[in-house]
Write an enzyme that holds these catalytic residues in place. Structure first.
Site, short mmCIF file in Angstrom:
data_model
loop_
_atom_site.label_atom_id
_atom_site.label_comp_id
_atom_site.label_asym_id
_atom_site.label_seq_id
_atom_site.Cartn_x
_atom_site.Cartn_y
_atom_site.Cartn_z
N GLY A 47 2.15 2.84 4.93
CA GLY A 47 3.11 3.47 5.83
C GLY A 47 4.05 2.52 6.53
O GLY A 47 4.85 2.96 7.35
N TYR A 74 0.84 -1.18 0.00
CA TYR A 74 0.00 0.00 0.00
C TYR A 74 0.89 1.25 0.00
O TYR A 74 2.12 1.15 0.14
CB TYR A 74 -0.94 -0.02 1.20
CG TYR A 74 -2.05 -1.03 1.05
CD1 TYR A 74 -3.25 -0.69 0.44
CD2 TYR A 74 -1.88 -2.35 1.48
CE1 TYR A 74 -4.27 -1.62 0.27
CE2 TYR A 74 -2.89 -3.29 1.31
CZ TYR A 74 -4.07 -2.92 0.71
OH TYR A 74 -5.08 -3.84 0.54
N HIS A 75 0.28 2.41 -0.13
CA HIS A 75 1.04 3.65 -0.23
C HIS A 75 1.91 3.88 1.01
O HIS A 75 1.59 3.44 2.11
CB HIS A 75 0.11 4.84 -0.46
CG HIS A 75 -0.93 5.00 0.61
ND1 HIS A 75 -2.06 4.23 0.67
CD2 HIS A 75 -0.98 5.84 1.67
CE1 HIS A 75 -2.77 4.58 1.72
NE2 HIS A 75 -2.14 5.56 2.33
N GLY A 76 3.02 4.56 0.79
CA GLY A 76 3.89 4.96 1.88
C GLY A 76 4.78 3.86 2.43
O GLY A 76 5.47 4.09 3.42
#
Length: 197
Positions: free
Chosen positions: A138, A110-112
């Protein structure tokens, strides 16, 4: 030449189909192909990695190309990183994958997410993520640790030690646990742990 082109096309369509399967917000293959920065970053990485493997001036070209892709997509994948089949980055923004990272097949980020190093020595210094692992938004996985096959890393977890196959890692620093046999591994990310390791 035709065989290489066919192989490249097969890889691109396999990446596309894997992304469509994992993103319930998409409505078509065309939408996914045109509007998914994680997929664009992956396709660009496949090209930059091929340049990187040539050595010499190919490495400089690979680095420059990867930096242009980073500016366009918000995803930074070092051209030296090894990425497996059917890899998917959801949303994409802020993902960083270091030079010596190794990512298996059917992995989802996922993002981050950061697959980062902890050493300045020119050795294997980035994580290895085995087949089928999922890393939440994250998450920071630092150093030459191994994320096992089918393991899950929760959002914003900081992982600095190996995560066994099928285990769940959450928290800062991440604590590792195995879901109960009857527990859905995805739900294990949100429930109180059945068994800490």
């Amino acid at each position: 030449m035709a065989r290489a082109a066919h192989r490249a096309w097969s890889t691109l369509t396999e990446d596309l189909d894997a992304a469509v399967r994992r993103d319930p917000a998409t409505h078509s293959r065309l939408e996914m192909a045109l509007a998914t920065p994680g997929l664009h970053a992956l396709w660009a990485h496949r090209l930059s990695h091929a340049l990187w493997r040539r050595g010499g001036r190919g490495r400089l070209a690979a680095r420059l190309f990867s930096q242009a892709v980073r500016s366009a997509t918000g995803v930074e994948i070092h051209p030296g990183a090894q990425i497996g089949a059917r890899f998917f980055i959801d949303h994409g923004m802020g993902v960083v994958i270091g030079e010596t990272a190794e990512v298996g097949d059917d992995v989802m980020l996922y993002h981050g997410v950061t697959l980062g190093g902890r050493s300045m020595d020119p050795v294997k210094r980035h994580p290895t993520v085995r087949d089928g692992a999922v890393l939440g938004a994250g998450a920071r996985v630092l150093g030459p640790v191994v994320i096992g096959a089918g393991a899950q890393v929760g959002a914003n977890a900081v992982v600095v030690k190996d995560v066994p196959d099928g285990a769940v890692a959450t928290g800062v620093p991440a604590r590792i646990r195995r879901p109960a046999p009857e527990q859905d591994p995805t739900e294990a990310l949100y429930n109180e742990p059945a068994l800490w390791i």
